[in-house]
Motif scaffolding. Structure first.
Motif, PDB file in Angstrom:
ATOM      1  N   LEU A 564       0.826  -1.208   0.000  1.00 53.45           N
ATOM      2  CA  LEU A 564       0.000   0.000   0.000  1.00 53.45           C
ATOM      3  C   LEU A 564       0.857   1.254   0.000  1.00 53.45           C
ATOM      4  N   LEU A 565       1.970   1.227   0.767  1.00 52.05           N
ATOM      5  CA  LEU A 565       2.841   2.405   0.829  1.00 52.05           C
ATOM      6  C   LEU A 565       3.470   2.696  -0.530  1.00 52.05           C
ATOM      7  N   ARG A 566       3.930   1.658  -1.212  1.00 49.55           N
ATOM      8  CA  ARG A 566       4.536   1.885  -2.534  1.00 49.55           C
ATOM      9  C   ARG A 566       3.514   2.492  -3.507  1.00 49.55           C
ATOM     10  N   GLU A 567       2.271   1.994  -3.481  1.00 49.37           N
ATOM     11  CA  GLU A 567       1.230   2.539  -4.354  1.00 49.37           C
ATOM     12  C   GLU A 567       0.923   3.986  -3.984  1.00 49.37           C
ATOM     13  N   LEU A 568       0.852   4.257  -2.685  1.00 49.25           N
ATOM     14  CA  LEU A 568       0.529   5.608  -2.232  1.00 49.25           C
ATOM     15  C   LEU A 568       1.633   6.594  -2.604  1.00 49.25           C
ATOM     16  N   VAL A 569       2.896   6.184  -2.468  1.00 51.75           N
ATOM     17  CA  VAL A 569       4.007   7.066  -2.829  1.00 51.75           C
ATOM     18  C   VAL A 569       3.997   7.349  -4.322  1.00 51.75           C
ATOM     19  N   SER A 570       3.599   6.359  -5.122  1.00 49.27           N
ATOM     20  CA  SER A 570       3.501   6.569  -6.569  1.00 49.27           C
ATOM     21  C   SER A 570       2.460   7.640  -6.888  1.00 49.27           C
ATOM     22  N   VAL A 571       1.317   7.603  -6.196  1.00 43.03           N
ATOM     23  CA  VAL A 571       0.279   8.618  -6.402  1.00 43.03           C
ATOM     24  C   VAL A 571       0.773   9.990  -5.939  1.00 43.03           C
ATOM     25  N   LEU A 572       1.402  10.034  -4.765  1.00 40.97           N
ATOM     26  CA  LEU A 572       1.894  11.309  -4.234  1.00 40.97           C
ATOM     27  C   LEU A 572       2.983  11.900  -5.130  1.00 40.97           C
ATOM     28  N   LYS A 573       3.758  11.035  -5.767  1.00 45.64           N
ATOM     29  CA  LYS A 573       4.776  11.531  -6.700  1.00 45.64           C
ATOM     30  C   LYS A 573       4.113  12.279  -7.857  1.00 45.64           C
ATOM     31  N   GLY A 574       3.014  11.705  -8.381  1.00 47.49           N
ATOM     32  CA  GLY A 574       2.281  12.399  -9.440  1.00 47.49           C
ATOM     33  C   GLY A 574       1.685  13.701  -8.958  1.00 47.49           C
ATOM     34  N   TRP A 575       1.143  13.697  -7.727  1.00 45.92           N
ATOM     35  CA  TRP A 575       0.581  14.934  -7.168  1.00 45.92           C
ATOM     36  C   TRP A 575       1.663  15.982  -6.957  1.00 45.92           C
ATOM     37  N   HIS A 576       2.828  15.541  -6.529  1.00 45.55           N
ATOM     38  CA  HIS A 576       3.923  16.494  -6.316  1.00 45.55           C
ATOM     39  C   HIS A 576       4.334  17.145  -7.629  1.00 45.55           C
ATOM     40  N   GLN A 577       4.382  16.342  -8.699  1.00 47.01           N
ATOM     41  CA  GLN A 577       4.736  16.899 -10.001  1.00 47.01           C
ATOM     42  C   GLN A 577       3.666  17.840 -10.528  1.00 47.01           C
ATOM     43  N   GLU A 578       2.396  17.580 -10.156  1.00 45.90           N
ATOM     44  CA  GLU A 578       1.293  18.442 -10.575  1.00 45.90           C
ATOM     45  C   GLU A 578       1.063  19.595  -9.599  1.00 45.90           C
ATOM     46  N   HIS A 579       1.907  19.694  -8.558  1.00 44.63           N
ATOM     47  CA  HIS A 579       1.793  20.758  -7.545  1.00 44.63           C
ATOM     48  C   HIS A 579       0.466  20.690  -6.794  1.00 44.63           C
ATOM     49  N   ILE A 580       0.023  19.473  -6.482  1.00 53.65           N
ATOM     50  CA  ILE A 580      -1.181  19.277  -5.671  1.00 53.65           C
ATOM     51  C   ILE A 580      -0.726  19.029  -4.233  1.00 53.65           C
ATOM     52  N   SER A 581      -1.009  19.963  -3.345  1.00 53.90           N
ATOM     53  CA  SER A 581      -0.431  19.919  -1.989  1.00 53.90           C
ATOM     54  C   SER A 581      -1.409  19.362  -0.957  1.00 53.90           C
ATOM     55  N   ILE A 582      -2.026  18.230  -1.266  1.00 60.15           N
ATOM     56  CA  ILE A 582      -2.957  17.612  -0.314  1.00 60.15           C
ATOM     57  C   ILE A 582      -2.256  16.425   0.336  1.00 60.15           C
ATOM     58  N   PRO A 583      -1.938  16.483   1.616  1.00 61.21           N
ATOM     59  CA  PRO A 583      -1.310  15.325   2.268  1.00 61.21           C
ATOM     60  C   PRO A 583      -2.295  14.171   2.451  1.00 61.21           C
ATOM     61  N   ILE A 584      -1.745  12.967   2.517  1.00 70.73           N
ATOM     62  CA  ILE A 584      -2.536  11.757   2.746  1.00 70.73           C
ATOM     63  C   ILE A 584      -2.012  11.078   3.999  1.00 70.73           C
ATOM     64  N   ALA A 585      -2.923  10.737   4.924  1.00 68.60           N
ATOM     65  CA  ALA A 585      -2.545  10.073   6.172  1.00 68.60           C
ATOM     66  C   ALA A 585      -2.542   8.566   5.951  1.00 68.60           C
ATOM     67  N   PHE A 586      -1.473   7.914   6.405  1.00 69.78           N
ATOM     68  CA  PHE A 586      -1.295   6.467   6.223  1.00 69.78           C
ATOM     69  C   PHE A 586      -1.208   5.806   7.598  1.00 69.78           C
ATOM     70  N   ASN A 587      -2.031   4.780   7.827  1.00 69.60           N
ATOM     71  CA  ASN A 587      -2.102   4.130   9.131  1.00 69.60           C
ATOM     72  C   ASN A 587      -0.975   3.127   9.315  1.00 69.60           C
ATOM     73  N   LEU A 588      -0.351   3.174  10.505  1.00 63.07           N
ATOM     74  CA  LEU A 588       0.690   2.219  10.888  1.00 63.07           C
ATOM     75  C   LEU A 588       0.370   1.651  12.261  1.00 63.07           C
ATOM     76  N   ALA A 589       0.686   0.380  12.451  1.00 64.79           N
ATOM     77  CA  ALA A 589       0.500  -0.274  13.749  1.00 64.79           C
ATOM     78  C   ALA A 589       1.837  -0.845  14.203  1.00 64.79           C
ATOM     79  N   GLY A 590       1.812  -1.583  15.304  1.00 63.63           N
ATOM     80  CA  GLY A 590       3.046  -2.059  15.913  1.00 63.63           C
ATOM     81  C   GLY A 590       3.842  -2.988  15.024  1.00 63.63           C
ATOM     82  N   GLN A 591       3.166  -3.915  14.320  1.00 59.72           N
ATOM     83  CA  GLN A 591       3.892  -4.893  13.511  1.00 59.72           C
ATOM     84  C   GLN A 591       4.736  -4.235  12.433  1.00 59.72           C
ATOM     85  N   GLU A 592       4.193  -3.240  11.755  1.00 57.54           N
ATOM     86  CA  GLU A 592       4.953  -2.580  10.694  1.00 57.54           C
ATOM     87  C   GLU A 592       6.172  -1.847  11.254  1.00 57.54           C
TER      88      GLU A 592
END
Length: 754
Positions: A564-592
């Motif tokens: 999920l993180l790799r997919e999300l970073v790929s999307v954020l990379k496109g947003w960064h190139q398009e200058h879209i400054s909307i952050p996305i919150a990603f859930n993490l738990a103890g195992q990760e």
């Protein structure tokens, strides 16, 4: 001595760390120019004194020599003024010789001095000043040409004088200054690129240092000859508990001595080597080698196996003295799995009358935590103390055994009273110790119990244990004792099948990312929360509450989060190139966060995408017991230092929530939906939300309220001071594909483009 003096004098700062600075370069160049000019001026003056040249020019030579000597003396302490005066003297010297002397050689020397001014200005000052002087020298050249045509003999001086002046003017006034400017520009660009490369190398070095330090095991980096190049803190603590000798720059053989191959100096080059610590032969260490082929170095992971050695030796000695102990647990001396089943089956087959009984499995819940916190030796003492306490409280008719690890099994006969589950539950709780004392420390004990009844229906011990295991899987924190029934078996089989499907879905990256907006009280979307969704082949969706818990039980959370993180970073990379400054919150738990591979991936992505910490927020789910681990707190502090915004999700519902506010460097507090749902009618929930908001504000933390479903709840939470709102009232979760299709059109429509 003279050569060293001249080198120090002219090459100012060559041996210092600042030898490449522009200021020292100017001082060095100024001294060389002044010294050369002083030599020429002195030669001209002495020549004039002995060859009947005008006394005025001899006086000028003496004056200029004295001035140049003074400037040379003050060149280091007053560089800029001296450079300006030097440039002025050069100009004055050139004018006096070119236009105040009848000597042809003096005139040529004066013109050369004037034509050399742009080059000196470029070296000592800037390109702009050099260009101004170059343009001004056109007047000097024109005047010289005029005098050449009108006041010289055309047959003797015109051809040579004109072409000499033209060549000198072009070469000295334009060619050399502009060439030097080009060289300076190229050197400046190279220096800037080198500085940028050094910064990137330093950043990568710091990242790899962080990863090396947090491998989770004692680790060494050594050369092919065994010289220790680097050791993390855990390796230092393992190798030198009693002395302060430096580990780095020493060799492996200084610290470890091979046991299996004592004559080999290069024992550490094997895949696995068993060694002992030189300062303490009782400490046994396994060395696991990993080679780094690109550098020819080795990474060595060290594991202290002293306790395992001691237990193995004790077991071997005991087995040699009494072969019957093969049927008993080596630590507790209780019957092992095979012997326990044999005794229970013997009891069942040899009862003549109607017989009822119960079998239950006890699992010590917090054993992994005890093992990490106190070490394996202390954890084994806990097991031993528990088994003794259990045997003392159970009747002589009870058969007790240790199955494996922290699981114990008991089989006891039952009267009519204890066929009622609450009575049996009370009996089981009464025999379990609530706390155990280890070396003066009082440890509170927590258990999970799975129970199965026996009613003389022909069941075997093995069948009863399987049923107890099924019941054990469904014990909860609210109800620690779970009883077997046929519905439970069906549910367990269903969950097993679902677990196999989930493993395939994680492997094939079939888990989708959906986004739910998080809005400002003004209604503007400020961020999203990334939510995992799993759609089966028949089109139905599995609840995240089910498959996330199942992934945690199966140890699939790190792998799921990685995809999920790799997919999300790929999307954020496109947003960064398009200058879209909307952050996305990603859930993490103890195992990760406890997983070294996932943490290394996150740090690597941070290094490759420096902007990532601005667009990726981390929501920490505190419901996992692992969230109290010091290693997780250390890694979260590292992520915070790299610029990540950290939010505590589901605050108030997890493990030691108030303590988490101290240990976790969080910026945001999320109020769970179970506190928001009863609002505004329920006063108790309203008071809890108020106090939570006040607590967050006192700690300079922002507050996000989730689960908002109507306007009344939204207005109330805004009035209480919530910074961000989330819920179905503002927007339901939607597939991430909706936000990125048509060149991110929907994301751009939020007016969050900077």
């Amino acid at each position: 001595m003279l050569l060293k003096f001249l080198a120090r004098f002219f090459l100012v700062g060559t041996e210092s760390e600042d030898s490449s600075s522009l200021a020292l370069f100017k001082v060095s160049a100024l001294r060389i120019i002044l010294t050369c000019c002083l030599a020429v001026c002195l030669g001209y003056t002495f020549n004039g004194m002995f060859n009947d040249i005008s006394s005025h020019f001899v006086a000028y030579g003496i004056f200029f020599s004295a001035a140049l000597g003074s400037l040379l003396y003050f060149s280091r302490s007053h560089t800029q003024p001296v450079a300006a005066i030097t440039l002025g003297l050069f100009g004055a010297f050139g004018v006096l010789l070119a236009y105040g002397s009848d000597d042809l050689n003096a005139v040529k020397l004066g013109l050369i001095s004037l034509y050399s001014l742009p080059l000196l200005a470029r070296i000592l000052f800037s390109f702009r000043l050099a260009a101004i002087i170059s343009i001004a020298n056109i007047a000097s050249f024109a005047l010289a040409m005029y005098e050449s045509y009108h006041f010289t003999n055309p047959d003797t001086e015109l051809f040579g004088g004109v072409y000499f002046q033209t060549l000198s003017f072009i070469l000295l006034n334009f060619a050399l200054p502009f060439s030097v400017s080009r060289v300076f520009h190229t050197l400046q660009e190279s220096l800037e690129k080198q500085q940028d490369l050094n910064e990137r190398l330093n950043h990568h070095s710091e990242l790899y240092e962080e990863i090396f330090e947090h491998t989770g095991t004692p680790t060494l980096l050594c050369s092919s000859k065994g010289e220790i190049l680097k050791a993390n803190q855990q390796a230092v603590e393992l190798l030198q508990p009693l002395r302060n000798q430096a580990i780095e720059s020493s060799t492996i053989n200084d610290w470890l001595s091979p046991i299996t191959d004592a004559k080999s100096r290069y024992f550490w080059q094997k895949n696995v080597s068993e060694c002992s610590l030189r300062i303490d032969r009782k400490v046994h260490i396994e060395v696991h080698r990993s080679s780094l082929t690109n550098h020819g170095h080795y990474v060595l992971h060290l594991q202290d196996v002293s306790h395992l050695k001691a237990l193995a030796e004790e077991l071997e000695t005991t087995q040699q003295t009494n072969s019957q102990l093969a049927h008993f647990d080596s630590l507790t001396r209780l019957p092992n799995h095979q012997n326990f089943c044999r005794q229970v089956n013997h009891r069942i087959k040899n009862v003549a009358q109607y017989y009822t009984g119960a079998m239950f499995i006890i699992r010590i819940s917090q054993f992994k935590l005890l093992n990490k916190q106190y070490g394996r030796d202390h954890a084994n003492r806990v097991i031993l103390s528990f088994s003794r306490s259990l045997q003392n409280k159970l009747s002589a008719q009870t058969i007790t055994g240790r199955l494996r690890g922290v699981k114990f099994a008991c089989f006891l006969p039952l009267g009519q009273t204890y066929l009622i589950q609450r009575n049996l539950s009370a009996l089981i709780k009464s025999v379990l110790p609530t706390s155990i004392e280890i070396e003066g420390d009082q440890l509170n004990m927590d258990y999970q119990i799975g129970v199965a009844y026996y009613r003389n229906e022909g069941e075997s011990a093995e069948e009863l244990l399987e049923r107890c295991e099924m019941a054990l899987e469904y014990s909860t924190s609210a109800d620690r004792i779970s009883y077997y029934n046929h519905n439970l078996e069906s549910k367990l089989i269903q969950n097993h099948r679902l677990g196999l499907q989930l493993a395939e879905a994680v492997k094939n990256k079939e888990i989708q990312i959906w986004l739910q907006p998080q809005v400002h009280p003004s209604g503007e979307v400020r961020s999203f929360e990334a939510l995992a969704r799993w759609q089966l082949a028949d089109g139905t969706y599995v609840s995240p509450m089910i498959f996330i818990k199942l992934a945690e039980e199966l140890g699939l959370l790190p792998k799921l989060a990685e995809g999920l993180l790799r997919e999300l970073v790929s999307v954020l990379k496109g947003w960064h190139q398009e200058h879209i400054s909307i952050p996305i919150a990603f859930n993490l738990a103890g195992q990760e966060l406890m997983n070294d591979v996932f943490f290394a991936l996150l740090m690597s992505l941070t290094s490759d995408h420096p902007w990532l910490s601005e667009l990726l927020e981390l929501e920490i789910t505190e419901t996992s017991p692992d969230m109290t681990q010091p290693l997780i707190h250390k890694r979260l502090r590292t992520l915070s230092q790299y610029g990540y915004t950290i939010a505590i999700d589901d605050f108030g519902t997890g493990q030691a929530s108030m303590g988490q506010l101290i240990d976790i460097p969080a910026n945001i507090l999320k109020i769970d939906r179970r506190f928001v749902a009863p609002l505004p009618a329920d006063q108790r929930h309203l008071d809890i939300v108020k106090s939570t908001v006040q607590l967050a504000k006192s700690l300079n933390m922002k507050v996000i309220a989730e689960g908002i479903e109507n306007r009344e709840q939204a207005n109330l939470l805004i009035s209480l001071g919530c910074d961000t709102l989330q819920g179905y009232y503002f927007g339901k979760p939607a597939p991430i594909s909706e936000w990125i299709e048509n060149d991110n059109a929907k994301a751009k429509s939020l007016r969050m483009v900077y």
